[in-house]
Design a protein around this motif. Structure first.
Motif, PDB file in Angstrom:
ATOM      1  N   ALA B 132      -4.327   4.007 -11.508  1.00  0.00           N
ATOM      2  CA  ALA B 132      -5.649   4.528 -11.156  1.00  0.00           C
ATOM      3  C   ALA B 132      -5.667   6.010 -11.481  1.00  0.00           C
ATOM      4  O   ALA B 132      -4.819   6.766 -11.003  1.00  0.00           O
ATOM      5  CB  ALA B 132      -5.927   4.299  -9.671  1.00  0.00           C
ATOM      6  N   GLY B 133      -6.635   6.443 -12.293  1.00  0.00           N
ATOM      7  CA  GLY B 133      -6.671   7.836 -12.703  1.00  0.00           C
ATOM      8  C   GLY B 133      -7.046   8.777 -11.572  1.00  0.00           C
ATOM      9  O   GLY B 133      -6.537   9.885 -11.476  1.00  0.00           O
ATOM     10  N   GLY B 134      -7.937   8.325 -10.691  1.00  0.00           N
ATOM     11  CA  GLY B 134      -8.430   9.198  -9.628  1.00  0.00           C
ATOM     12  C   GLY B 134      -7.764   8.917  -8.305  1.00  0.00           C
ATOM     13  O   GLY B 134      -6.550   9.032  -8.166  1.00  0.00           O
ATOM     14  N   ARG B 135      -8.571   8.513  -7.329  1.00  0.00           N
ATOM     15  CA  ARG B 135      -8.084   8.312  -5.964  1.00  0.00           C
ATOM     16  C   ARG B 135      -8.113   6.824  -5.625  1.00  0.00           C
ATOM     17  O   ARG B 135      -8.726   6.030  -6.322  1.00  0.00           O
ATOM     18  CB  ARG B 135      -9.014   9.032  -4.986  1.00  0.00           C
ATOM     19  CG  ARG B 135      -9.061  10.517  -5.167  1.00  0.00           C
ATOM     20  CD  ARG B 135     -10.067  11.120  -4.208  1.00  0.00           C
ATOM     21  NE  ARG B 135     -11.441  10.804  -4.594  1.00  0.00           N
ATOM     22  CZ  ARG B 135     -12.457  10.763  -3.736  1.00  0.00           C
ATOM     23  NH1 ARG B 135     -12.243  10.967  -2.449  1.00  0.00           N
ATOM     24  NH2 ARG B 135     -13.668  10.504  -4.160  1.00  0.00           N
ATOM     25  N   ALA B 136      -7.466   6.499  -4.485  1.00  0.00           N
ATOM     26  CA  ALA B 136      -7.488   5.121  -3.994  1.00  0.00           C
ATOM     27  C   ALA B 136      -7.840   5.124  -2.518  1.00  0.00           C
ATOM     28  O   ALA B 136      -7.531   6.075  -1.800  1.00  0.00           O
ATOM     29  CB  ALA B 136      -6.123   4.456  -4.205  1.00  0.00           C
ATOM     30  N   GLY B 137      -8.486   4.055  -2.076  1.00  0.00           N
ATOM     31  CA  GLY B 137      -8.932   3.965  -0.682  1.00  0.00           C
ATOM     32  C   GLY B 137      -7.874   3.411   0.247  1.00  0.00           C
ATOM     33  O   GLY B 137      -6.687   3.365  -0.074  1.00  0.00           O
ATOM     34  N   ASP B 138      -8.317   2.960   1.413  1.00  0.00           N
ATOM     35  CA  ASP B 138      -7.403   2.457   2.451  1.00  0.00           C
ATOM     36  C   ASP B 138      -6.667   1.204   1.988  1.00  0.00           C
ATOM     37  O   ASP B 138      -7.143   0.471   1.129  1.00  0.00           O
ATOM     38  CB  ASP B 138      -8.192   2.100   3.713  1.00  0.00           C
ATOM     39  CG  ASP B 138      -8.783   3.329   4.395  1.00  0.00           C
ATOM     40  OD1 ASP B 138      -8.450   4.456   3.985  1.00  0.00           O
ATOM     41  OD2 ASP B 138      -9.598   3.151   5.324  1.00  0.00           O
ATOM     42  N   PHE B 139      -5.535   0.966   2.629  1.00  0.00           N
ATOM     43  CA  PHE B 139      -4.747  -0.259   2.443  1.00  0.00           C
ATOM     44  C   PHE B 139      -4.169  -0.405   1.035  1.00  0.00           C
ATOM     45  O   PHE B 139      -3.933  -1.514   0.558  1.00  0.00           O
ATOM     46  CB  PHE B 139      -5.566  -1.514   2.785  1.00  0.00           C
ATOM     47  CG  PHE B 139      -6.060  -1.538   4.193  1.00  0.00           C
ATOM     48  CD1 PHE B 139      -5.169  -1.729   5.242  1.00  0.00           C
ATOM     49  CD2 PHE B 139      -7.396  -1.336   4.489  1.00  0.00           C
ATOM     50  CE1 PHE B 139      -5.613  -1.729   6.553  1.00  0.00           C
ATOM     51  CE2 PHE B 139      -7.846  -1.333   5.794  1.00  0.00           C
ATOM     52  CZ  PHE B 139      -6.958  -1.533   6.835  1.00  0.00           C
ATOM     53  N   LEU B 140      -3.943   0.714   0.369  1.00  0.00           N
ATOM     54  CA  LEU B 140      -3.320   0.649  -0.949  1.00  0.00           C
ATOM     55  C   LEU B 140      -1.944  -0.017  -0.825  1.00  0.00           C
ATOM     56  O   LEU B 140      -1.122   0.393  -0.008  1.00  0.00           O
ATOM     57  CB  LEU B 140      -3.160   2.057  -1.522  1.00  0.00           C
ATOM     58  CG  LEU B 140      -2.474   2.150  -2.887  1.00  0.00           C
ATOM     59  CD1 LEU B 140      -3.426   1.675  -3.979  1.00  0.00           C
ATOM     60  CD2 LEU B 140      -2.017   3.566  -3.175  1.00  0.00           C
ATOM     61  N   GLY B 141      -1.726  -1.071  -1.622  1.00  0.00           N
ATOM     62  CA  GLY B 141      -0.402  -1.710  -1.654  1.00  0.00           C
ATOM     63  C   GLY B 141      -0.035  -2.449  -0.374  1.00  0.00           C
ATOM     64  O   GLY B 141       1.148  -2.647  -0.100  1.00  0.00           O
ATOM     65  N   VAL B 163      -4.994   9.162  -1.316  1.00  0.00           N
ATOM     66  CA  VAL B 163      -5.060   7.760  -0.876  1.00  0.00           C
ATOM     67  C   VAL B 163      -5.574   7.723   0.552  1.00  0.00           C
ATOM     68  O   VAL B 163      -5.452   8.701   1.290  1.00  0.00           O
ATOM     69  CB  VAL B 163      -3.679   7.057  -0.941  1.00  0.00           C
ATOM     70  CG1 VAL B 163      -3.202   6.947  -2.364  1.00  0.00           C
ATOM     71  CG2 VAL B 163      -2.665   7.769  -0.073  1.00  0.00           C
ATOM     72  N   GLY B 164      -6.134   6.598   0.937  1.00  0.00           N
ATOM     73  CA  GLY B 164      -6.692   6.455   2.276  1.00  0.00           C
ATOM     74  C   GLY B 164      -5.629   6.089   3.298  1.00  0.00           C
ATOM     75  O   GLY B 164      -4.434   6.271   3.076  1.00  0.00           O
ATOM     76  N   ASN B 165      -6.076   5.515   4.399  1.00  0.00           N
ATOM     77  CA  ASN B 165      -5.173   5.140   5.486  1.00  0.00           C
ATOM     78  C   ASN B 165      -4.435   3.846   5.179  1.00  0.00           C
ATOM     79  O   ASN B 165      -4.862   3.059   4.350  1.00  0.00           O
ATOM     80  CB  ASN B 165      -5.964   4.959   6.777  1.00  0.00           C
ATOM     81  CG  ASN B 165      -6.579   6.260   7.233  1.00  0.00           C
ATOM     82  OD1 ASN B 165      -5.996   7.330   7.048  1.00  0.00           O
ATOM     83  ND2 ASN B 165      -7.763   6.175   7.803  1.00  0.00           N
ATOM     84  N   TRP B 166      -3.349   3.649   5.934  1.00  0.00           N
ATOM     85  CA  TRP B 166      -2.599   2.387   5.941  1.00  0.00           C
ATOM     86  C   TRP B 166      -2.008   2.048   4.574  1.00  0.00           C
ATOM     87  O   TRP B 166      -1.897   0.882   4.218  1.00  0.00           O
ATOM     88  CB  TRP B 166      -3.446   1.200   6.409  1.00  0.00           C
ATOM     89  CG  TRP B 166      -4.433   1.530   7.469  1.00  0.00           C
ATOM     90  CD1 TRP B 166      -5.777   1.325   7.415  1.00  0.00           C
ATOM     91  CD2 TRP B 166      -4.170   2.116   8.745  1.00  0.00           C
ATOM     92  NE1 TRP B 166      -6.358   1.758   8.577  1.00  0.00           N
ATOM     93  CE2 TRP B 166      -5.401   2.250   9.401  1.00  0.00           C
ATOM     94  CE3 TRP B 166      -3.021   2.554   9.381  1.00  0.00           C
ATOM     95  CZ2 TRP B 166      -5.515   2.795  10.669  1.00  0.00           C
ATOM     96  CZ3 TRP B 166      -3.131   3.105  10.649  1.00  0.00           C
ATOM     97  CH2 TRP B 166      -4.361   3.214  11.272  1.00  0.00           C
ATOM     98  N   CYS B 167      -1.643   3.066   3.828  1.00  0.00           N
ATOM     99  CA  CYS B 167      -0.977   2.813   2.560  1.00  0.00           C
ATOM    100  C   CYS B 167       0.352   2.104   2.828  1.00  0.00           C
ATOM    101  O   CYS B 167       1.081   2.459   3.755  1.00  0.00           O
ATOM    102  CB  CYS B 167      -0.741   4.160   1.867  1.00  0.00           C
ATOM    103  SG  CYS B 167       0.143   4.052   0.325  1.00  0.00           S
TER     104      CYS B 167
END
Lengths: 529, 304
Positions: B132-141, B163-167
């Motif tokens: 992902a070039g930019g950002r990622a939201g919650d629960f990544l991975g 990245v968001g929460n709960w990565c």
């Protein structure tokens, strides 16, 4: 910067200022009475040591005679069955505890085990608490004098069942004087008898067990179900009689797999563990399981509780149609849910989302492993769920759009007939099939040590189950139940299972309270037509 | 061949594609795509798609082999349970990207939404990769079981979270690589911070105030020229990187080693090639690697 897991946990606890989410546990042994007594008649004992070899739980050792570790004995009776001298007896431990109606022995045993381990209690097979079994409060009608019964020995009886969407109408067109269908019918599954084998994955059961089930399904012209475990090459030849499951872990799900099956099933829930996922422990993920589920060897196979692309009926519709697109609309799509309080409204949403089949699994349904507390206390009975779903879909005028499979504690052809009269198109059997394979219901499937080779992946144990002999037993079971269904139909004066389907007028209740009978839509015994 | 998707229902569009593939067609230009779902769903083999417009949900679901280039944004569940192949999105992509994916590559020039890479898994030779070039939201991975998730933070402004929460919640395999283009300011402002407890009372407000705002399909298909500006930053503030706060209780975050950089380099090269970017500024960012603490995260949960 490298930290051990324990340091990591402490760091997390301290940096957040909050207690760690999971406190560390350490085994704290406590007195726990044994479940069983194991006795060997020394005079009869032939000293062949077969009991030592046969015990999958390694409870028996040899010191100038068999010595049993009672803590390990699960009462599976494998040693007893294979003792050539019939020297072994297994009995419940009669140890006397002062009885208490609230603190029953089961509660005490569970509590002691948790005090010792700090763990979540595990269970297998179906709910073993004495909740009412409503099948036993339902009776079927029979013919006497004024309406003749039919002799199934003399007259053909029709058990053939089609599962899938039925069109609202069937337009006929004339082509050069020949009548034909005006439009193509939706894909349907043809079953020779209204039975299916319930979803049991390779992983939860052994490959010989799954192969026995698959071969029996083919021979009987019914269906088996892969569960969420992928399709092993050995059962691939029987895939055309299989529901292939797509669940939250997406194990082994790919385009070939979806197209190999007769139908695709989205598993939302399971009667034994509504609302929670599954964990196949890493030690069971052997090379073969890894290849079938398409995950690394030794890694936990975690099925999350929800499917993370389904948070709504709209999302469910999206996955249903993603699967239909992937199979070019050639396969019916089934949605399996656990029977829960709101099941009628949920089922309506599932039909409107495009499902062709709804698989309802009642709270007594089996499992290879579930937290005991979930298995024993969540969900509702299949009898009621089936009745209210059938009623709701009829009232909405969409009953034809999906078939209903009922499951979760179907014990006999009588249960099957009653389910069909309550509105099921077919019933699925899991525990009954395992019993036919030789299971003794010791309920320790989650240990992976099944002495009978059914719910284990240990090659030394799985080779004990001959898939050909196993499939013959299953074929016998299906034949016997089918013959009994024909007898029931004949006694009721109908010659097709279709005539019994959804015909609650042919059922009566005994000993049921009025609200429950009303929910079932069944009159009390003694009330005429 | 060209197919004009204007006013075509997804079912008609996809049926047409399947028929053309059956007739031997290998290359498709889909024009005026406007939210049609399930494009390339379950398609196998060496097929190429250029999609002009915004394809709908479940792009490339169950796909096994094809290459898709989206000249615009993509919506939710791109690459659902994908087996192999490559999807290149020149804009942003929505939620649940790469769910249950076990092979192939997803390259997104812009931001990605929530629940990205849930239950990605690796098998044999197959290593699924999401960049992902930019950002990622919650629960990544979340529940990640294998493969690579790479978040580059291009265009990340100070104060924004990568990245968001709960990565990495429930992570038990694979690796997540996060690149912070200006690490110092970002850590200070909570850029890597993750809510500390699933039951934390502040989680809601955190998302609302500092939180990640997800890309909508109305966003720019070309995320801009941030490489030049971001790439010039010197990585600083590595020591502030707090493993517990970025990776949670199931995983550990550490600065990427030389081996890590070698490992992700081919995918960064592929990313730069796909979007005509320079590799060198990208490599100058500060990378951290998040790896699971255990392949058996719930092994000790049960009584026995």
């Amino acid at each position: 910067m490298s930290r051990s897991p324990d340091q990591h946990t402490e760091l997390r606890a301290s940096s957040s200022g909050l207690p760690a989410r999971r406190n560390r546990t350490a085994r704290a042994p406590i007195y726990r009475p044994r479940d069983f007594l194991w006795e060997n008649d020394a005079e009869r004992c032939g000293r062949c040591k077969r009991c030592v070899q046969q015990c999958g739980f390694q409870a028996i050792s040899w010191e100038d005679g068999p010595v049993v570790d009672l803590a390990k004995c699960v009462g599976c009776h494998r040693c007893e069955a294979f003792c050539p001298q019939e020297a072994i007896t297994i009995r419940p431990n009669p140890q006397y505890f002062r009885p208490h109606p609230l603190w029953t022995e089961a509660h005490r045993r569970n509590l002691w085990l948790q005090a010792e381990t700090g763990g979540v209690l595990l269970a297998a097979m179906g709910n073993d608490l004495p909740y009412p079994v409503l099948w036993d409060n339902l009776l079927l009608d029979a013919c006497q004098v004024t309406n003749p019964s039919i002799d199934p020995l003399r007259e053909p009886m029709e058990l053939r069942t089609f599962l899938g969407r039925k069109p609202d109408r069937v337009p006929l067109v004339s082509r050069q004087g020949e009548l034909g269908l005006g439009e193509e019918l939706p894909p349907a599954l043809e079953l020779e008898t209204p039975l299916l084998f319930a979803a049991m994955s390779y992983g939860s059961i052994s490959l010989p067990a799954q192969k026995a089930i698959a071969m029996a399904a083919e021979e009987c012209g019914i269906m088996w179900n892969t569960g969420e475990g992928g399709l092993h090459p050995d059962v691939r030849p029987y895939a055309h009689r299989a529901f292939v499951q797509c669940a939250s872990g997406r194990f082994g799900v790919h385009a070939d797999y979806l197209n190999a099956g007769a139908a695709v099933e989205i598993k939302i829930g399971q009667g034994a563990k509504p609302g929670i996922g599954g964990h196949l422990p890493g030690e069971k993920v052997s090379q073969a399981i890894s290849e079938t589920r398409m995950i690394p060897v030794g890694s936990d196979a975690l099925s999350p509780a929800p499917q993370h692309d389904i948070y709504s009926i709209e999302d469910l519709r999206q996955l249903i149609y993603a699967l239909k697109e992937a199979t070019d609309y050639q396969k019916p799509v089934s949605v399996k849910i656990a029977a829960v309080h709101n099941v009628a409204a949920i089922a309506s949403g599932i039909v409107r989302a495009g499902a062709d089949i709804i698989y309802l699994d009642g709270f007594r349904g089996g499992t290879g492993a579930a937290p005991t507390i979930i298995r024993d206390h969540l969900g509702i009975p299949i009898e009621i769920a089936l009745a209210v779903v059938d009623q709701q879909l009829r009232e909405e005028g969409i009953r034809n759009q999906a078939s209903i499979i009922a499951a979760g504690g179907i014990r006999s052809s009588a249960d099957a007939a009653k389910a069909i009269a309550l509105g099921a198109d077919a019933v699925a059997v899991g525990t009954a099939a395992l019993l036919a394979l030789g299971c003794t219901l010791c309920q320790r499937c989650y240990t992976g040590r099944c002495s009978w080779g059914i719910t284990t992946q240990d090659p030394a144990l799985t080779r004990r189950l001959d898939p050909y002999l196993g499939s013959q037993r299953l074929i016998n079971l299906v034949r016997a139940w089918s013959a009994e269904l024909e007898e029931i139909l004949g006694a009721m004066g109908v010659n097709a299972i279709e005539s019994l389907r959804g015909s609650r007028e042919r059922l009566r209740t005994v000993g049921l309270d009025r609200p429950t009978a009303d929910l079932l839509g069944v009159k009390p015994a003694g009330v005429g037509a | 061949m060209q197919i004009d998707a204007s006013n075509l229902h997804y079912r008609d569009l996809n049926q047409r594609i399947r028929q053309e593939i059956a007739a031997g067609e290998k290359r498709f230009d889909l024009l005026n795509v406007n939210g049609q779902r399930y494009i390339a769903d379950g398609i196998r083999g060496d097929i190429e798609f250029d999609i002009h417009g915004v394809p709908g949900n479940d792009l490339g679901a169950f796909m096994d082999g094809p290459t898709i280039r989206v000249h615009g944004n993509a919506q939710d569940v791109v690459g659902n349970t994908m087996n192999s192949g490559r999807i290149i999105v020149h804009g942003h992509a929505g939620d649940v990207l790469g769910y249950g994916m076990r092979g192939g590559e997803l390259l997104v020039r812009g931001d990605v939404g929530y629940r990205v890479g849930i239950h990605m898994k690796a098998f044999g030779e197959r290593q699924p990769v999401v960049v992902a070039g930019g950002r990622a939201g919650d629960f990544l991975g979340e529940y990640m079981a294998g493969g690579l998730l790479i978040v580059l933070g291009l265009g990340l402004r100070p104060g924004q979270r990568l990245v968001g929460n709960w990565c990495a919640t429930g992570m038990h395999g694979g690796s997540i690589y996060l690149r912070s283009p200006h690490a110092g300011s970002e850590v200070a402002s909570g850029g890597f911070r993750r809510a500390t407890s699933a039951k934390g009372p502040h989680a809601g407000s955190e998302v609302a105030s500092g939180g990640f705002r997800r890309a909508t399909s109305a966003g720019s298909p070309h995320a801009g020229s941030e490489v030049a500006s971001a790439g010039g930053q010197r990585p600083t503030g590595q020591s502030e990187l707090d493993s517990a706060s970025v990776a949670g209780e199931f995983a550990r975050a550490e600065p990427a080693t030389g081996d890590d950089r070698d490992r992700i380099r081919p995918y960064l090269e592929a990313f730069c090639e796909a979007f005509a970017l320079d590799l060198e500024p990208l490599l100058r960012g500060h990378f951290v690697r998040i790896a699971p603490l255990s392949h058996r995260p719930f092994g000790a949960k049960y009584a026995a």
